[in-house]
Design an enzyme around this catalytic site. Structure first.
Site: not given
Ligand SMILES: NC(=O)c1ccno1
Length: 250
Positions: A92, A119, A161, A176
């Site tokens: 993330p 984590e 793809r 796309d």
């Molecule tokens: N938001 C993401 O890409 C993600 C990857 C692992 N956890 O969240």
């Protein structure tokens, strides 16, 4: 293209055996290898995590299993040569995964995915392999998943793809949403097929006109309308002059 995925949940990657990616593997266009990280542990509990230095909640994935596994995975490829791999780390806290990045990744011969759990992975693992190859830390959205495996499925499908011959109709991805060129920064408009009428809902007349110029313009206008409604941020990013250019390209 070769894709390696290192995970503690190999079964999570079963979807890579079906549909578009599965067919590409069967045709030899994609060489996908899934590795169970626990096979590189040496204790009876197959331990892959430990408590974080500095305290805090959760557990961190240990360096040793990752290092031994990645060394083995990379050993049968030519690091730095034409087959130079790139590490793809779903997180993330990575850069946003976009169609543009999908195009960039689709042009590489070998991707090694390292989806984390808990984590995350001890940072020293990424730092170690960043000395040997490009590392792409990518996020598929502003939310946190329990692990990176779902992100691997998303990135793999978006990249696969784009490979030559994987999509039946090469033109399919040129229209796309977000595709470079005329559709950059535009969402795809609505699509329709037979029957011409359904529960009193007709097909937009222009699509039955056979007038390609009018159809292209209608599709561009619908794409603009949807983009303004759903992603006004993309409209702000686009130079108004580009819309005229898009007109000419469509
Ligand atoms: N938001 C993401 O890409 C993600 C990857 C692992 N956890 O969240």
């Amino acid at each position: 293209m070769r894709l390696d995925v290192v995970t503690i949940f190999p079964e999570y990657l079963e979807p890579l055996n079906v549909s578009l990616v599965g067919k590409a593997r069967a045709r030899g266009q994609l060489d996908v290898r899934v590795h169970d990280l626990r096979e590189w542990t040496h204790d009876r509990h197959n331990t892959v995590d430990d408590t974080p230095y500095g305290g805090g909640p959760g557990m961190v994935m240990k360096t040793e299993p990752w290092g031994e596994c990645l060394d083995d995975v990379l050993a049968d490829g030519y690091e730095g040569g034409a087959q130079a791999p790139a590490l793809v780390v779903p997180t993330p806290s990575g850069r946003p995964f976009t169609q543009e990045l999908a195009v960039e990744l689709s042009q590489r011969p070998w991707l090694v995915f390292t989806p984390a759990r808990y984590e995350g992975i001890d940072r020293r693992v990424i730092d170690e392999y960043a000395t040997r190859m490009p590392v792409y830390e990518v996020s598929i959205g502003d939310y946190v998943l329990a692990g990176g495996e779902a992100a691997v499925l998303v990135v793999t499908e978006a990249v696969a793809r784009l490979l030559p011959g994987v999509l039946g109709n090469a033109a399919s991805h040129q229209d796309d949403s977000f595709a470079p060129g005329a559709m950059a920064n535009l969402l795809e408009g609505p699509v329709y097929t037979k029957p011409p009428a359904w529960r009193g809902r007709e097909i937009p007349e222009v699509l039955l006109s056979g007038h390609h110029g009018k159809i292209a313009r209608w599709r561009r206008d619908e794409a603009l309308r949807r983009t303004v409604r759903n992603r006004p941020d993309l409209v702000e990013r686009t130079d108004p002059k580009a819309f005229d250019k898009k007109d000419r390209e469509m």
